[in-house]
Design a protein around this motif. Structure first.
Motif, mmCIF file in Angstrom:
data_model
loop_
_atom_site.group_PDB
_atom_site.id
_atom_site.type_symbol
_atom_site.label_atom_id
_atom_site.label_comp_id
_atom_site.label_asym_id
_atom_site.label_seq_id
_atom_site.Cartn_x
_atom_site.Cartn_y
_atom_site.Cartn_z
ATOM 1 N N GLN A 80 49.075 72.774 111.493
ATOM 2 C CA GLN A 80 50.424 71.494 110.968
ATOM 3 C C GLN A 80 51.396 72.506 110.126
ATOM 4 O OE1 GLN A 80 49.315 67.701 110.526
ATOM 5 N NE2 GLN A 80 49.792 67.971 108.524
ATOM 6 N N ALA A 82 55.519 72.686 108.629
ATOM 7 C CA ALA A 82 56.901 72.371 108.640
ATOM 8 C C ALA A 82 58.037 73.690 108.757
ATOM 9 C CB ALA A 82 57.489 70.939 107.440
ATOM 10 N N HIS A 90 50.567 73.850 106.819
ATOM 11 C CA HIS A 90 50.228 72.877 105.902
ATOM 12 C C HIS A 90 48.958 72.283 105.481
ATOM 13 C CE1 HIS A 90 50.677 68.493 104.969
ATOM 14 N NE2 HIS A 90 51.705 68.867 104.642
ATOM 15 N N ASP A 91 48.333 72.845 106.963
ATOM 16 C CA ASP A 91 46.700 72.415 106.627
ATOM 17 C C ASP A 91 45.535 72.844 107.819
ATOM 18 O OD1 ASP A 91 44.593 71.570 107.708
ATOM 19 O OD2 ASP A 91 45.533 68.771 107.300
ATOM 20 N N GLY A 131 54.413 72.440 101.322
ATOM 21 C CA GLY A 131 53.388 71.318 101.593
ATOM 22 C C GLY A 131 51.636 71.245 101.528
ATOM 23 N N PHE A 133 48.123 71.094 100.678
ATOM 24 C CA PHE A 133 47.958 70.342 99.760
ATOM 25 C C PHE A 133 47.407 71.395 98.361
ATOM 26 C CE2 PHE A 133 43.906 68.143 97.290
ATOM 27 C CZ PHE A 133 44.809 67.046 97.257
ATOM 28 N N PHE A 134 46.789 72.171 98.131
ATOM 29 C CA PHE A 134 46.529 72.402 97.118
ATOM 30 C C PHE A 134 47.912 73.216 96.229
ATOM 31 C CE2 PHE A 134 43.013 72.785 100.131
ATOM 32 C CZ PHE A 134 41.827 72.378 98.980
ATOM 33 N N HIS A 136 50.486 71.927 96.340
ATOM 34 C CA HIS A 136 51.501 70.746 96.438
ATOM 35 C C HIS A 136 50.765 70.660 95.147
ATOM 36 C CE1 HIS A 136 53.751 66.633 96.932
ATOM 37 N NE2 HIS A 136 52.351 66.631 97.352
ATOM 38 N N ASP A 137 49.494 69.897 94.876
ATOM 39 C CA ASP A 137 48.793 69.616 93.665
ATOM 40 C C ASP A 137 48.968 70.188 92.532
ATOM 41 O OD1 ASP A 137 46.753 67.524 92.686
ATOM 42 O OD2 ASP A 137 46.388 68.895 91.215
ATOM 43 N N TRP A 147 43.709 73.723 90.595
ATOM 44 C CA TRP A 147 44.063 74.239 91.743
ATOM 45 C C TRP A 147 45.115 75.260 90.879
ATOM 46 C CZ3 TRP A 147 40.457 72.566 94.850
ATOM 47 C CH2 TRP A 147 40.061 71.344 95.277
ATOM 48 N N GLN B 80 42.996 63.084 100.047
ATOM 49 C CA GLN B 80 43.265 64.118 100.131
ATOM 50 C C GLN B 80 44.939 63.779 99.350
ATOM 51 O OE1 GLN B 80 42.853 67.508 101.671
ATOM 52 N NE2 GLN B 80 44.774 67.323 101.817
ATOM 53 N N SER B 81 45.027 64.082 98.005
ATOM 54 C CA SER B 81 46.545 63.215 96.772
ATOM 55 C C SER B 81 46.427 64.402 96.118
ATOM 56 C CB SER B 81 45.861 61.796 96.790
ATOM 57 O OG SER B 81 47.078 61.139 95.240
ATOM 58 N N HIS B 90 48.258 62.266 101.464
ATOM 59 C CA HIS B 90 48.759 63.741 101.139
ATOM 60 C C HIS B 90 48.856 63.823 102.471
ATOM 61 C CE1 HIS B 90 48.126 68.056 102.071
ATOM 62 N NE2 HIS B 90 49.976 68.210 101.682
ATOM 63 N N ASP B 91 47.305 62.847 103.263
ATOM 64 C CA ASP B 91 46.537 63.213 104.359
ATOM 65 C C ASP B 91 45.667 62.090 103.903
ATOM 66 O OD1 ASP B 91 44.722 63.682 106.441
ATOM 67 O OD2 ASP B 91 44.847 65.607 106.471
ATOM 68 N N THR B 94 42.178 62.645 105.353
ATOM 69 C CA THR B 94 41.156 63.093 104.562
ATOM 70 C C THR B 94 41.074 63.034 103.694
ATOM 71 O OG1 THR B 94 42.298 65.848 105.818
ATOM 72 C CG2 THR B 94 40.506 66.340 104.196
ATOM 73 N N ASP B 96 39.160 63.287 99.955
ATOM 74 C CA ASP B 96 39.980 64.551 98.757
ATOM 75 C C ASP B 96 38.782 65.688 98.386
ATOM 76 O OD1 ASP B 96 42.623 64.711 96.626
ATOM 77 O OD2 ASP B 96 40.625 65.183 96.309
ATOM 78 N N PRO B 97 39.267 66.626 98.631
ATOM 79 C CA PRO B 97 38.139 67.699 98.591
ATOM 80 C C PRO B 97 37.682 67.541 97.227
ATOM 81 C CG PRO B 97 40.938 68.448 98.679
ATOM 82 C CD PRO B 97 40.453 67.679 99.148
ATOM 83 N N MET B 98 38.527 67.659 96.576
ATOM 84 C CA MET B 98 37.320 67.582 95.030
ATOM 85 C C MET B 98 36.659 66.238 95.000
ATOM 86 S SD MET B 98 38.567 67.935 91.377
ATOM 87 C CE MET B 98 40.121 66.684 92.129
ATOM 88 N N PHE B 132 53.091 64.923 101.906
ATOM 89 C CA PHE B 132 52.533 63.859 103.366
ATOM 90 C C PHE B 132 53.084 65.119 104.449
ATOM 91 C CE2 PHE B 132 53.042 60.435 106.528
ATOM 92 C CZ PHE B 132 52.054 60.807 106.799
ATOM 93 N N PHE B 133 52.130 65.395 105.585
ATOM 94 C CA PHE B 133 53.433 65.938 106.126
ATOM 95 C C PHE B 133 55.076 65.520 106.803
ATOM 96 C CE2 PHE B 133 53.250 67.671 110.323
ATOM 97 C CZ PHE B 133 54.034 68.589 110.287
#
Lengths: 485, 485
Positions: A80, A82, A90-91, A131, A133-134, A136-137, A147, B80-81, B90-91, B94, B96-98, B132-133
């Motif tokens: 994934q 963009a 992205h993932d 984008g 996730f990590f 983006h955070d 992160w 995941q956010s 964000h997904d 998924t 969230d990994p945390m 978000f993708f």
């Protein structure tokens, strides 16, 4: 330490697929995107446009690939992303929804494996995307993000999208769209290793590694190899290293690299002064100035001496990729350059890799032009395609062409002749890159037999034997080559 | 059409968990983040900081919840956010990994189900996030993106991060961090429906829907209900609607809403003029001005008449949530307000929902203060906790308190008395919100029995029977309530 590389690669002919551009499936599929809003397939590609190729489309073309003789695919990134090239990940755990998602990839992988076609994925582990996730955070939460240490942040605030301000973090090649991972962070390292393991467990046959030389953390690629090979000892690990790659080809890291050290002299020799400098200058390989046969022989000898033989046999040899212009365009449209170079590619030790479309004479200057939609059948160059089919078939037929010893027999002026030998099996390959017919006559001391059957191409061949001395007399038409077996 | 709502909700006591703040697991787990870099658990929360609560932590607290009498959990978002509240998805596929990722959620869901605890997730389907993708692709590729029609783009270029320029797309509540979906696009609609189905198939017991009133596409929530219930007819669908929700409570959409129409008068009645206006003004509910018992009775009667009884029983009743200040702080620290309101909450038709920490007397003004880390045991208000335990236990013991008819018996001055009746089972609940003891004497004509056993609280109770007329004589201490059975 004895170096071990995967046997299957030694016998593989790769096909490099740029997924957005190779094939769009014709059969109905469960798609997220149901109305096509992508660029016209046959229009010139743009830097940001999508053409909507997908993995189901690849499945539909497996017959074509198999008939061509392909038994391995190297996919540029499918995760994934963009960006139409998908190098901005992205993932890492999700195959791009436009390509068919993880389910579509499962189908493709199974279909390929049923045909004994291997599949190698592109792993972009030096950097991710804005984008991802990590990152983006970090972008959203600044220093509050847990992160933060996953990237190389210099200062706050980050400016990921506004070029008027410093990005304040390290981007690959200075590109703020590509935040570089902090590989010193054991969490990041573990995260990447687990991605590598995940997809090998999923069934992929190897990893092509994007700009692996950027990751300088000691032991990183050694651990990568160990963990990947622990799951599948036959997995292929090939790095994108354009230059002398001895640092990574010691047997503890990669099985091979993308062999631009083969591509460059081969283009300089076969295309010669036709090379359009604009298409090759300021790149990481140097297919110029033009080379005479003797110079080419020296370059090839050098590259063959650079790495152990076990590695040579699992190099990924190529003439073009998504990162270069296509040879046809480099050579200003000269088809003979393509034919000659392809002959040299398909008779060289290591796995040849054909960049999608090259086999049907697709032209393409530098990106984005080198990433066109695969042409309609009506626009194929049938002769170039037939040449590929023949040469691939010969490579599969003659073990010597795959794993045989490589010996330069003659290299003067425009004529270059070498042998590939495997036990009793002895094959001679000759090319004349000159615009005039060439008559060469030389003593061949390194062969036991006198190959004279024309397996490919046209030439007049005769052997003159005087006692122990065997002389090959070879007349090659202009801009042509042949294989004798 | 006969309205059907899930039976289990009628008997449920919910606990609302804000995952980042409820519990951080103490046992070792396989984590992506191995070194804690989050805010101190006990420090005041910040808008952007993480405290590192996780789903394994929730597993470790299931004993606690079970002993409290909880049999359902409503989680604010777990996907995941890049925000500590995780409303910026964000997904959607998924966890969230945390929090522990999908694997951690699997563990939690199984552990909860083993204890007959249901789990409801928060679905944020009106908008997504900048990362978000599909939105990210539009941000990266502009009009070239195939996903342009997934959002409400007004013009180019998008300015997602630079407030100096117009965002050029619709963000929820004007917030550019929250790009609104274009629900008119059938692709988007299908995408959301499949997310809903995916997690129901995964095993979750329902969806709490964030700002569902923003999605105005005809048939959207009807289809949502149909597809969710087709997989699990017992799935609970509860909307975040703060006001008159008849539009969504016709039996074809939601089973209930977050019942702020209960919360507001209940706070206004029990906390009265203690209410700190700053904590409640300009919100979507109105726990002010103070109410007398008769006014409270009218409001409660109104809300009970608003929707069908089958819906009333599956309303999600609450006193506070992550979107409000906590009652203790609204009431300026007055514990009796919390006790009185909790008594009314736990004896009301519909599923009570306790906002994590409220049961141990955690204070909290508006966000971010209302989202503190769950307090250390040393800081618990044991009386408030015991009150919750008792009331929840009584609710579980008496069917009447859950699904019984609701009848106002008396409402004058500061005293409010009602009955819950289920067949032979008749229970009376009385509160005196006044600061002085109250003596009430009134005819009770609606009950068959004369409940006089004090199940909870303190009061002096006697019945005077004159012929057919039954008079209840009730003396309630100041700021107190009781249950008679």
């Amino acid at each position: 330490m004895e170096i071990q590389t995967p046997d299957w690669v030694k016998h593989a002919v790769f096909y490099q697929i740029f997924p957005d551009r190779f094939a769009r499936s014709k059969h109905p599929q469960k798609r997220i995107l149901t109305t096509a809003r992508w660029e016209d397939w046959n229009a010139m590609p743009t830097l940001q446009g999508y053409k909507g190729g997908d993995l189901w489309g690849v499945i539909e073309q497996l017959d074509y690939l198999q008939e061509l003789g392909i038994n391995a695919i190297y996919f540029t990134p499918i995760f994934q992303s963009a960006s139409n090239h998908r190098y901005h990940t992205h993932d890492y755990y999700t195959v791009d929804p436009m390509l068919g998602g993880n389910a579509g990839f499962r189908e493709l992988l199974d279909a390929a494996h049923e045909r004994n076609i291997k599949v190698v994925l592109d792993g972009v582990f030096n950097h991710s995307s804005r984008g991802f996730f990590f990152f983006h955070d970090v972008l959203e939460n600044g220093p509050h993000s847990p992160w933060v240490n996953w990237f190389k942040v210099h200062d706050w605030p980050l400016s990921a999208y506004n070029g008027d301000f410093p990005a304040n973090y390290e981007g690959w090649d200075g590109n703020r769209a590509l935040p570089v991972f902090n590989h010193e962070n054991p969490e990041v390292r573990e995260y990447i290793m687990e991605i590598a393991e995940y997809w090998i467990k999923f069934g992929v046959d190897g990893w092509r590694l994007d700009v692996p030389f950027e990751i300088k953390v000691p032991g990183f690629w050694q651990e990568f190899r160990d963990r990947v090979k622990a799951i599948n000892p036959d997995a292929y690990i090939v790095g994108e290293v354009w230059t002398d790659a001895r640092e990574w080809l010691d047997g503890t890291q990669f099985d091979g690299v993308m062999n631009y050290l083969f591509a460059a002299p081969t283009i300089a020799f076969t295309a010669g002064d036709r090379v359009d400098i604009e298409q090759v200058q300021d790149r990481s390989y140097h297919p110029y100035p033009p080379l005479f046969a003797s110079e080419y022989a020296q370059k090839i000898t050098d590259v063959l001496e650079l790495y152990p033989w076990e590695i040579q046999l699992t190099q990924l040899n190529l003439l073009a990729s998504h990162d270069t212009a296509r040879l046809l365009s480099i050579a200003g449209g000269d088809r003979a350059s393509v034919e000659l170079a392809t002959l040299l590619l398909l008779t060289f030790p290591g796995a040849p890799s054909i960049y999608y479309g090259d086999e049907v004479g697709l032209p393409g200057r530098l990106d984005p032009d080198s990433r066109r939609g695969f042409p309609l059948e009506a626009n194929w160059d049938r002769e170039i395609l037939e040449l590929h089919r023949q040469l691939i078939a010969l490579r599969h037929e003659y073990t010597a062409l795959r794993t045989g010893k490589y010996e330069v027999l003659f290299a003067e002026g425009t004529v270059y002749v070498f042998a590939r030998t495997w036990g009793e099996e002895e094959v001679i390959v000759a090319v004349n890159v000159g615009t005039e017919a060439a008559h060469s006559n030389f003593v061949v001391s390194k062969l036991r037999s006198q190959p004279s059957k024309l397996l490919f191409g046209s030439a007049e061949v005769s052997w003159n034997n005087e006692g122990e001395s065997h002389q090959l007399d070879l007349r090659l038409p202009p801009r042509s080559g042949c294989i004798l077996g």
